[in-house]
Design a protein around this motif. Structure first.
Motif, PDB file in Angstrom:
ATOM      1  N   ASP A 252       0.882  -1.167   0.000  1.00 15.13           N
ATOM      2  CA  ASP A 252       0.000   0.000   0.000  1.00 15.13           C
ATOM      3  C   ASP A 252       0.920   1.217   0.000  1.00 15.13           C
ATOM      4  O   ASP A 252       1.209   1.805   1.037  1.00 15.13           O
ATOM      5  N   ILE A 253       1.393   1.596  -1.187  1.00 15.54           N
ATOM      6  CA  ILE A 253       2.497   2.543  -1.318  1.00 15.54           C
ATOM      7  C   ILE A 253       2.112   3.926  -0.800  1.00 15.54           C
ATOM      8  O   ILE A 253       0.975   4.389  -0.982  1.00 15.54           O
ATOM      9  N   THR A 254       3.068   4.566  -0.156  1.00 15.99           N
ATOM     10  CA  THR A 254       2.850   5.871   0.472  1.00 15.99           C
ATOM     11  C   THR A 254       3.068   6.990  -0.542  1.00 15.99           C
ATOM     12  O   THR A 254       4.132   7.078  -1.157  1.00 15.99           O
ATOM     13  N   PRO A 255       2.086   7.876  -0.747  1.00 15.84           N
ATOM     14  CA  PRO A 255       2.256   9.000  -1.676  1.00 15.84           C
ATOM     15  C   PRO A 255       2.901  10.198  -0.991  1.00 15.84           C
ATOM     16  O   PRO A 255       2.964  10.270   0.246  1.00 15.84           O
ATOM     17  N   ASP A 256       3.359  11.157  -1.811  1.00 13.67           N
ATOM     18  CA  ASP A 256       3.854  12.404  -1.253  1.00 13.67           C
ATOM     19  C   ASP A 256       2.684  13.363  -1.020  1.00 13.67           C
ATOM     20  O   ASP A 256       1.513  12.994  -1.164  1.00 13.67           O
ATOM     21  N   PHE A 278       3.965   7.551 -10.271  1.00 12.13           N
ATOM     22  CA  PHE A 278       2.578   7.402 -10.700  1.00 12.13           C
ATOM     23  C   PHE A 278       1.675   7.976  -9.615  1.00 12.13           C
ATOM     24  O   PHE A 278       2.036   8.005  -8.435  1.00 12.13           O
ATOM     25  N   PRO A 279       0.465   8.441  -9.966  1.00 11.85           N
ATOM     26  CA  PRO A 279      -0.471   8.982  -8.973  1.00 11.85           C
ATOM     27  C   PRO A 279      -1.119   7.864  -8.156  1.00 11.85           C
ATOM     28  O   PRO A 279      -1.571   6.855  -8.713  1.00 11.85           O
ATOM     29  N   LYS A 280      -1.179   8.060  -6.856  1.00 17.42           N
ATOM     30  CA  LYS A 280      -1.818   7.100  -5.959  1.00 17.42           C
ATOM     31  C   LYS A 280      -3.298   6.931  -6.292  1.00 17.42           C
ATOM     32  O   LYS A 280      -3.848   5.822  -6.191  1.00 17.42           O
ATOM     33  N   SER A 281      -3.949   7.999  -6.717  1.00 19.67           N
ATOM     34  CA  SER A 281      -5.376   7.936  -6.999  1.00 19.67           C
ATOM     35  C   SER A 281      -5.684   7.019  -8.180  1.00 19.67           C
ATOM     36  O   SER A 281      -6.779   6.448  -8.272  1.00 19.67           O
ATOM     37  N   GLN A 282      -4.726   6.873  -9.093  1.00 23.57           N
ATOM     38  CA  GLN A 282      -4.915   6.025 -10.267  1.00 23.57           C
ATOM     39  C   GLN A 282      -4.455   4.594 -10.017  1.00 23.57           C
ATOM     40  O   GLN A 282      -5.113   3.634 -10.437  1.00 23.57           O
TER      41      GLN A 282
END
Length: 355
Positions: A252-256, A278-282
């Motif tokens: 569950d990769i952590t976004p900035d 890549f965007p977390k939302s996508q």
């Protein structure tokens, strides 16, 4: 690559870089359409137009970035969507697309039969446009766009529109994907970018960079992804991974702060890093695949809409995306080669945490 470096010194923009299409004429891949893209920075890569515009070979200067399977590039086999037949056509490569409706192992349920990782990578592209750079007019951008149709009569009809783009003088690959449901009923949708990295980028002590909460795919029998083990450093070839040996973790990769995720690899001996963004939302999930078999030496970083659990399990867990007729989903992926000390330091500091 600033204008004073080349102005009045070139006759043809191909001296700097650009896109060149051709057809393989020998071996298993004979007849397959490809495009070589040269960014003019040492980063160059081969797009396989007949295989969903996936990227096979990729190099930075003399160094290969991608893992290539024993079979290499083969022509598309659209009906290889049963069981594990997908593996017979899997060339490895920098990016192999999985989906568009199923990501995971073979399965059969009341909604049909699905083979490993779906059909899309075995579907040829209809090329819509190739835009070459034109340095004389100040246009350094280049792109290639195509469409792939995963469709059947009386069934789901999904279309992937893909644009691969870059800029002369920048060691960056940009992929912009749009998936649209062209059918008249809701369609299940799963997508995963199977990014496969190999030697010499992947070598003993190469750092694997990602952060986020993770679970072992094969707990408690996973030999690498377990608490207390350093699973973010590539191993030497091991007998345990010969044949079908492998390990994987779902992250569950952590976004900035802007919602963007970064992962990648850093080889200090070669002096450069590869950043995958890549965007977390996508693409909310990342799979880290490690397969360090002898003569089959690879690690994968695989952003996806889901972990590769398959359509049936995703449906049961209420995680399966259903695209309404006419609905479109957009995806953006970027790969950049980092060579400057500051950019590498920022990459490591912003994405590395303790296991």
């Amino acid at each position: 690559m600033t204008p004073p470096n080349w102005q009045h010194k070139i006759s043809n923009p191909a001296q700097l870089g650009g896109i060149e299409t051709s057809v393989l004429d020998n071996g298993a891949g004979r007849g397959t359409r490809i495009a070589w893209i040269n960014t003019g920075t040492g980063l160059r890569y081969k797009v396989v137009l007949d295989r969903a515009m996936d990227i096979a070979d990729a190099f930075y200067n003399q160094h290969s970035l991608a893992w290539l399977s024993h079979g290499g590039v083969t022509p598309p086999q659209p009906l290889s969507d049963k069981g594990i037949a997908w593996l017979r056509t899997f060339s490895g490569g920098l990016i192999t697309t999985c989906g568009l409706s199923h990501v995971g192992g073979p399965e059969t349920d009341g909604f049909g039969e699905r083979g490993l990782h779906g059909q899309i990578s075995n579907i040829p592209a209809e090329i819509e446009s190739i835009i070459q750079p034109d340095p004389l007019t100040g246009n350094l951008a280049m792109s290639i766009t195509g469409r792939m149709r995963e469709t059947q009569v009386l069934g789901p009809s999904l279309e992937l529109k893909r644009t691969i783009s870059g800029t002369l003088g920048q060691p960056i690959i940009k992929i912009q994907d749009e998936v649209i449901n062209r059918g008249n009923t809701p369609a299940p949708h799963m997508l995963l970018y199977h990014c496969n990295f190999g030697w010499p980028l992947v070598d003993e002590n190469t750092q694997i960079i990602w952060q986020g909460n993770w679970i072992s795919r094969d707990a408690p029998n996973n030999k690498i992804f377990r608490e207390g083990n350093n699973f973010k450093q590539c191993l030497a070839p091991t007998d345990e991974h010969n044949g079908s040996g492998e390990e994987a973790a779902f992250i569950d990769i952590t976004p900035d702060a802007n919602g963007n995720c970064t992962c990648g690899l850093y080889n200090a001996q070669l002096g450069f890093a590869l950043a995958l963004r890549f965007p977390k939302s996508q693409l909310p999930w990342l799979t880290n695949w490690q397969h360090f078999g002898k003569n089959e030496y690879v690690t994968g970083l695989e952003p996806g809409t889901n972990t590769p659990i398959g359509q049936a399990k995703a449906r049961a867990q209420n995680q399966l995306i259903m695209l309404a007729p006419g609905e479109t989903r957009k995806y953006n992926l970027e790969i950049e080669i980092l060579t400057e000390e500051l950019s590498i330091s920022n990459f490591l500091n912003n994405t590395t945490i303790e296991n």
